[in-house]
Design a protein around this motif. Structure first.
Motif, mmCIF file in Angstrom:
data_model
loop_
_atom_site.group_PDB
_atom_site.id
_atom_site.type_symbol
_atom_site.label_atom_id
_atom_site.label_comp_id
_atom_site.label_asym_id
_atom_site.label_seq_id
_atom_site.Cartn_x
_atom_site.Cartn_y
_atom_site.Cartn_z
ATOM 1 N N CYS A 78 0.963 -1.294 -0.005
ATOM 2 C CA CYS A 78 0.153 0.001 -0.078
ATOM 3 C C CYS A 78 0.743 1.172 -0.165
ATOM 4 C CB CYS A 78 -0.786 -0.134 1.295
ATOM 5 S SG CYS A 78 -2.109 1.509 1.356
ATOM 6 N N SER A 79 0.852 1.776 -1.104
ATOM 7 C CA SER A 79 1.903 2.994 -1.269
ATOM 8 C C SER A 79 1.231 4.279 -1.828
ATOM 9 C CB SER A 79 2.958 2.311 -2.274
ATOM 10 O OG SER A 79 4.112 3.364 -2.461
ATOM 11 N N GLN A 87 4.770 7.516 1.753
ATOM 12 C CA GLN A 87 4.206 6.509 2.870
ATOM 13 C C GLN A 87 3.889 5.149 2.015
ATOM 14 O OE1 GLN A 87 4.144 6.721 6.307
ATOM 15 N NE2 GLN A 87 4.715 8.827 6.363
ATOM 16 N N GLU A 88 4.499 3.910 2.597
ATOM 17 C CA GLU A 88 4.095 2.785 2.166
ATOM 18 C C GLU A 88 4.251 1.567 3.211
ATOM 19 O OE1 GLU A 88 6.325 1.985 -1.363
ATOM 20 O OE2 GLU A 88 8.145 2.614 -0.471
ATOM 21 N N LEU A 89 3.550 0.522 3.041
ATOM 22 C CA LEU A 89 3.621 -0.534 3.862
ATOM 23 C C LEU A 89 3.228 -1.807 3.081
ATOM 24 C CD1 LEU A 89 3.768 -1.878 6.898
ATOM 25 C CD2 LEU A 89 1.414 -1.528 6.919
ATOM 26 N N HIS A 126 -4.824 -2.258 2.348
ATOM 27 C CA HIS A 126 -5.218 -1.172 1.927
ATOM 28 C C HIS A 126 -6.419 -0.279 2.454
ATOM 29 C CE1 HIS A 126 -2.128 -2.782 -0.704
ATOM 30 N NE2 HIS A 126 -3.144 -3.605 -1.419
ATOM 31 N N ALA A 127 -7.544 -1.062 2.879
ATOM 32 C CA ALA A 127 -8.581 -0.609 3.334
ATOM 33 C C ALA A 127 -8.216 0.299 4.494
ATOM 34 C CB ALA A 127 -9.455 -1.744 3.589
ATOM 35 N N GLU A 128 -7.521 -0.343 5.242
ATOM 36 C CA GLU A 128 -7.084 0.487 6.771
ATOM 37 C C GLU A 128 -5.781 1.506 6.554
ATOM 38 O OE1 GLU A 128 -6.624 -2.858 6.202
ATOM 39 O OE2 GLU A 128 -8.642 -3.708 6.998
ATOM 40 N N HIS A 170 -6.263 5.787 3.291
ATOM 41 C CA HIS A 170 -6.455 7.141 3.580
ATOM 42 C C HIS A 170 -5.829 7.807 4.639
ATOM 43 C CE1 HIS A 170 -9.985 7.226 0.783
ATOM 44 N NE2 HIS A 170 -10.219 6.012 1.097
ATOM 45 N N PRO A 171 -5.335 6.956 5.605
ATOM 46 C CA PRO A 171 -4.466 7.633 6.387
ATOM 47 C C PRO A 171 -3.126 8.064 5.947
ATOM 48 C CG PRO A 171 -5.455 5.863 7.529
ATOM 49 C CD PRO A 171 -5.917 5.824 6.127
ATOM 50 N N PHE A 172 -2.725 7.066 4.965
ATOM 51 C CA PHE A 172 -1.306 7.591 4.163
ATOM 52 C C PHE A 172 -1.474 8.737 3.322
ATOM 53 C CE2 PHE A 172 0.784 2.964 3.988
ATOM 54 C CZ PHE A 172 1.046 2.921 5.204
#
Length: 224
Positions: A14-15, A28-30, A37-39, A42-44
């Motif tokens: 998720c980037s 920001q990525e994880l 992605h769902a969590e 939007h915070p990223f």
């Protein structure tokens, strides 16, 4: 100004990034091995905007990774991108996922083959030359011992992406080079999106859909 927000959700990575005139401002990525992605998406988005000290009114366009890749991941990313474009009246730019992944390799020889896992021994793959120009179309293909022989016989072939990992024991040619641990990222989208922005190469927000390559198949639950 050419400030572009980038969203990449085609794989487990998720980037999100934001850039101005092709220069990265924040990312920001994880990739924790799960589809988060769902969590996290939007915070990223909020975090990169705050880090770059920007509001959505400062953004000139939204770029999204179009696929191929995870059906659910692509739906989440494209829905978020389209929602932002509608809400703030911004143009939408789409970036081919395999193209941005190919840009993780810098070489002066051979070809680059980014691969995304399509389950079992199947991958989504395309072929790019050392200038990152596409020389073979994107295909969904089952990997066998003779896969990509026409390129391996001519010189070095650089394989990368989560689809490449399962190919190591099958593709054993001496010219095969496997690059581990690389996933599509919003970082490599930056230059590609800026090039498209300068050409006004944008999508119709209302009708744009991800490039799935294969139809989504729902597997029925087994009866107990």
């Amino acid at each position: 100004m050419a400030t572009i927000l980038h969203i990449e959700t085609a794989t487990k990575n998720c980037s999100v990034s934001v850039a101005d005139k092709g220069e990265l401002l924040a990312i920001q990525e994880l990739n924790d091995g799960n589809y988060s992605h769902a969590e996290k998406l939007h915070p990223f988005i909020q975090q990169v905007m705050e880090e770059a000290k920007l509001s959505f009114n400062d953004v000139d366009a939204v770029a999204v990774s179009k696929g191929p890749g995870s059906y659910t991941g692509l739906r989440i990313g494209v829905s978020a991108a389209k929602g932002l474009c509608f809400a703030f009246d911004k143009p939408l730019i789409s970036i081919e996922t395999l193209q941005s992944l190919a840009h993780k390799v810098s070489t002066e020889e051979g070809v680059i083959i980014p691969m995304l896992d399509a389950r079992r021994m199947e991958v989504y793959a395309a072929v790019y030359n050392s200038k990152h120009e596409q020389v073979r179309d994107i295909k969904a293909e089952i990997i066998a011992e003779n896969s990509f022989q026409e390129y391996l016989l001519k010189g070095k072939v650089y394989f990368l992406g989560d689809g490449a990992e399962k190919c190591k024991e099958v593709i054993t040619h001496e010219n095969a080079v496997f690059i581990d641990g690389e996933f599509p990222s919003a970082k490599e989208m930056v230059k590609l999106s800026f090039d498209k922005y300068k050409k006004n190469d944008i999508e119709d927000v209302a009708y744009f859909e991800p490039f799935y390559l294969k139809d989504f198949v729902v597997t029925p639950e087994k009866k107990r």
